[in-house]
Each structure stands twice: as C-alpha cells, then as structure tokens.
Write a protein that holds these residues in place. Structure first.
Motif, mmCIF file in Angstrom:
data_model
loop_
_atom_site.group_PDB
_atom_site.id
_atom_site.type_symbol
_atom_site.label_atom_id
_atom_site.label_comp_id
_atom_site.label_asym_id
_atom_site.label_seq_id
_atom_site.Cartn_x
_atom_site.Cartn_y
_atom_site.Cartn_z
ATOM 1 N N GLY A 1 0.845 -1.184 0.000
ATOM 2 C CA GLY A 1 0.000 0.000 0.000
ATOM 3 C C GLY A 1 0.881 1.234 0.000
ATOM 4 O O GLY A 1 1.998 1.213 -0.514
ATOM 5 N N HIS A 2 0.409 2.320 0.610
ATOM 6 C CA HIS A 2 1.122 3.594 0.625
ATOM 7 C C HIS A 2 1.568 3.904 2.049
ATOM 8 O O HIS A 2 0.780 3.786 2.980
ATOM 9 C CB HIS A 2 0.180 4.694 0.098
ATOM 10 C CG HIS A 2 0.819 6.018 -0.053
ATOM 11 N ND1 HIS A 2 1.578 6.347 -1.145
ATOM 12 C CD2 HIS A 2 0.819 7.105 0.756
ATOM 13 C CE1 HIS A 2 2.021 7.593 -0.999
ATOM 14 N NE2 HIS A 2 1.567 8.066 0.145
ATOM 15 N N PHE A 3 2.830 4.288 2.223
ATOM 16 C CA PHE A 3 3.394 4.651 3.519
ATOM 17 C C PHE A 3 3.044 6.099 3.818
ATOM 18 O O PHE A 3 3.310 6.995 3.015
ATOM 19 C CB PHE A 3 4.914 4.474 3.477
ATOM 20 C CG PHE A 3 5.615 4.816 4.764
ATOM 21 C CD1 PHE A 3 5.862 3.830 5.706
ATOM 22 C CD2 PHE A 3 6.045 6.110 5.022
ATOM 23 C CE1 PHE A 3 6.526 4.137 6.896
ATOM 24 C CE2 PHE A 3 6.708 6.426 6.194
ATOM 25 C CZ PHE A 3 6.947 5.433 7.139
ATOM 26 N N LYS A 4 2.455 6.350 4.986
ATOM 27 C CA LYS A 4 2.066 7.705 5.376
ATOM 28 C C LYS A 4 2.647 8.020 6.746
ATOM 29 O O LYS A 4 2.333 7.357 7.735
ATOM 30 C CB LYS A 4 0.538 7.810 5.419
ATOM 31 C CG LYS A 4 0.019 9.138 5.894
ATOM 32 C CD LYS A 4 0.281 10.208 4.876
ATOM 33 C CE LYS A 4 -0.299 11.545 5.368
ATOM 34 N NZ LYS A 4 0.361 12.673 4.775
ATOM 35 N N MET A 5 3.518 9.035 6.801
ATOM 36 C CA MET A 5 4.069 9.519 8.064
ATOM 37 C C MET A 5 2.959 10.280 8.779
ATOM 38 O O MET A 5 2.369 11.194 8.213
ATOM 39 C CB MET A 5 5.256 10.445 7.791
ATOM 40 C CG MET A 5 6.012 10.840 8.999
ATOM 41 S SD MET A 5 7.472 9.848 9.287
ATOM 42 C CE MET A 5 8.366 9.981 7.757
#
Length: 154
Positions: free
Chosen positions: A132-136
C-alpha cells in the motif's frame, strides 16, 4: 540428506505489509542519515512507531523526503525473498547487533529486492506491491531520539 533448519521461536504475529514497510523505513533511515536501524519499534496493523538515534532533529522537508523515498521503493514492486545461512556468513551481510544472545546458529535473512537485507523471523509480504502507501503521521525529536509514527493506506 537435507538438514533441518532450527530457528528461535517467534512470539508475535506481525501484520505482513506493515512489518515489510518497517524494513524499508529502516533501510531508508540508514541510507539517508547513516544511523543504525530502529532500536525500538512497535509495529501494529493500524499504526506503528520506530525510534532512531540521530545527532540532530531533521527538518520537515527532510522528513517529507523520507516518506517520498519509502513510497518510491514500495512502488518498484520489489520481490521479498528469504535465505537461510550460518550466523557467521550473515554477519558479513547484515547488522547483527540487535540479535538476541540465544539466537540460533542458522539465521533467516529477508531481502527486499536489492534494497534491504535483514536477519528476521517475522512475517512479510511477497512483493512490495502488497504494502500500500506509507504515510508519516507524526514525528518528534528529543535528546538524540527521533520517533516516527506511521500507517499504511490503500
């Protein structure tokens, strides 16, 4: 005759996409800051955190670049592979400083394409396309410790 591989028991069932993302985060931090892999991590399905030892606080721009680079690696759809090898050989390839004293003589090395290699007995996805997408979410810096909080999105 094939020898049976004996590894240490693993006491936790990780969420494979998040655990694999942690490996990518660790390698990205090592490459960008020259720091060791996370010394303290709490990896969960909904959100996770990792601590890194850094001499100074990174800027917001640098932290945005960390997130961008992690997603760039994920978007390469790299294969995850597993290899078993003697501890001595593994020590030539990966940092074994976090290895428990009672670690088995045979280690399981997890590779994320050519980007990362790490001794690990956890669960992982088979390809970064499954992450998926890494979100800080947030980060803070106190007395040499950078704590990152992050999640994965679709």
């Amino acid at each position: 005759m094939e020898q049976e591989i004996k590894l240490n028991e693993h006491n936790k069932q990780e969420y494979p996409p998040m655990h694999t993302a942690e490996h990518i985060l660790n390698q990205t931090m090592v490459r960008m800051f020259g720091c060791p892999r996370s010394k303290n991590a709490h990896i969960e399905r909904k959100k996770s955190k990792c601590d890194y030892e850094l001499p100074e606080a990174p800027t917001a721009e640098i932290m945005a670049e960390v997130e961008r680079r992690i997603n760039e690696v994920i978007d390469q759809h790299l294969p995850i592979s597993i290899e078993f090898m003697p501890k001595a050989k593994a020590g030539e390839i990966v940092d074994l400083s976090k290895l428990p004293e009672d670690a088995s003589e045979t280690l399981r090395i997890v590779r994320i394409g050519d980007y990362d290699a790490c001794a690990c007995i956890g669960t992982h996805v088979s390809n970064t396309s499954e992450i998926g997408h890494f979100k800080m979410l947030t980060y803070d810096y106190t007395e040499g410790r950078l704590r990152l909080r992050f999640k994965l999105t679709e």
